[in-house]
Design an enzyme around this catalytic site. Structure first.
Site, mmCIF file in Angstrom:
data_model
loop_
_atom_site.group_PDB
_atom_site.id
_atom_site.type_symbol
_atom_site.label_atom_id
_atom_site.label_comp_id
_atom_site.label_asym_id
_atom_site.label_seq_id
_atom_site.Cartn_x
_atom_site.Cartn_y
_atom_site.Cartn_z
ATOM 1 N N GLU A 59 46.361 20.107 52.463
ATOM 2 C CA GLU A 59 45.394 21.248 53.047
ATOM 3 C C GLU A 59 44.358 19.860 53.671
ATOM 4 O O GLU A 59 43.455 20.220 54.652
ATOM 5 C CB GLU A 59 44.876 21.965 52.111
ATOM 6 C CG GLU A 59 45.901 22.791 51.815
ATOM 7 C CD GLU A 59 45.265 23.962 50.704
ATOM 8 O OE1 GLU A 59 45.206 23.488 49.406
ATOM 9 O OE2 GLU A 59 44.965 25.139 50.726
ATOM 10 N N GLU A 74 51.858 25.213 45.585
ATOM 11 C CA GLU A 74 51.062 26.018 44.651
ATOM 12 C C GLU A 74 51.797 27.320 43.921
ATOM 13 O O GLU A 74 51.585 27.614 42.914
ATOM 14 C CB GLU A 74 49.836 26.866 45.438
ATOM 15 C CG GLU A 74 48.809 25.636 45.906
ATOM 16 C CD GLU A 74 48.847 24.830 47.052
ATOM 17 O OE1 GLU A 74 50.018 25.057 47.558
ATOM 18 O OE2 GLU A 74 48.305 24.264 47.526
ATOM 19 N N ALA A 131 45.424 19.299 44.493
ATOM 20 C CA ALA A 131 44.357 19.426 43.815
ATOM 21 C C ALA A 131 44.532 18.948 42.235
ATOM 22 O O ALA A 131 45.607 18.882 41.771
ATOM 23 C CB ALA A 131 43.722 20.927 43.611
#
Ligand code: COA
Length: 255
Positions: A111, A131, A63
């Site tokens: 993901e 993460e 992300a």
């Protein structure tokens, strides 16, 4: 479209994430444009939908961390739920979806690949969920899909340690399906695969695909979003994200 490029080839279509300067990190625009493509229609001749990254280094390195700095817990949960919804749409897409990974597939990038039905990787690829290095947790289905592919034990090991998998390990663990020496060979595989499907009845293709897609279940997704929110509300997350953006090592207060 600005962050994605949609191309059509003989028997398949391809989405290319076009942010090579940020290693194809998934920002809000990438999600919106992906949603747009998945809600639209492709040429009837397309038998596969391929997703890949631009440049030589990455499928997607996660992300986009620059969007995390001032996000509240509630906004983080919304972000997680929106991402989950789009990846869910991808997982249930009406054509087989292929993640073509040539380089880093990390965090949200992995993901995204896990939400595709088939993962092709090249020898130089690196897969992982980093993460927790930022005192975050995966928020786009990683805690739910990775255990289904590699088993709970390995999913716990790789998620909690943030250790990456190289290409051989990824295939041995089941995180990726097919390994190629380079991108050119992976592309030949895709062309042949799509050609084989072009000879089949589109009705039986659709029915078989739908049956296989429904072999999973979705119990833990809400919990993932709630815990994603909690991670965002903890001070360690600000330190983790801040340290990445300032290019230094994080110093977490809760160890
Ligand atoms: N979000 C935003 N920007 C990112 C990014 C991300 N997830 N991953 C990489 N970038 C940016 C870098 O900040 C850098 O930008 P800059 O040139 O403006 O400084 C650019 O992409 C190139 O990355 P860089 O770190 O210089 O490349 P590298 O080859 O040294 O390292 C990685 C590659 C993938 C190991 C490293 O970029 C990395 O750790 N990225 C973050 C991975 C991550 O934690 N993802 C999960 C997020 S929750």
């Amino acid at each position: 479209m600005n962050s994605l490029v949609l191309s059509h080839f003989d028997n398949y279509s391809q989405i290319t994430i076009n942010r090579p300067q940020a290693l194809n990190a998934l920002n809000a625009e990438v999600f919106n444009e992906l949603d747009q493509v998945l809600s639209g229609t492709l040429p009837k001749s397309s038998k596969l939908l391929v997703i890949t990254g631009s440049g030589e280094k990455a499928f997607a390195a996660g992300a986009d961390i620059t969007e995390f700095s001032n996000l509240s817990g509630d906004a983080a949960r919304n972000m997680s739920q929106k991402g989950q919804k789009i990846f869910d749409k991808l997982e249930k897409y009406c054509l087989p979806t292929i993640a073509l990974i040539n380089g880093y597939a990390l965090g949200g990038g992995l993901e995204l690949a896990l939400a595709c039905q088939i993962r092709l990787i090249t020898q130089k690829s690196i897969l992982g969920l980093p993460e927790l290095n930022l005192a975050l947790i995966p928020g786009y289905g990683g805690t739910q899909r990775l255990p289904g592919l590699i088993g709970k034990g390995k999913a716990i090991y790789y998620t909690l340690t943030s250790e990456n998998m190289n290409a051989e390990t990824a295939v041995a663990n089941g995180a990726a399906d097919f390994l190629f020496p380079d991108i050119a060979e992976a592309q030949v595989f895709i062309e042949n695969f799509a050609k084989k499907l072009s000879f089949k009845s589109s009705i039986s293709l659709g029915l078989a695909l739908e049956a296989i897609q429904n072999s999973g279940e979705s119990a833990g997704f809400d919990l993932e979003s709630d815990n994603f929110k909690k991670a965002f509300e903890a001070e360690d997350m600000k330190e983790g994200v801040g340290a990445f953006l300032e290019k230094r090592k994080p110093v977490f207060s809760h160890k």
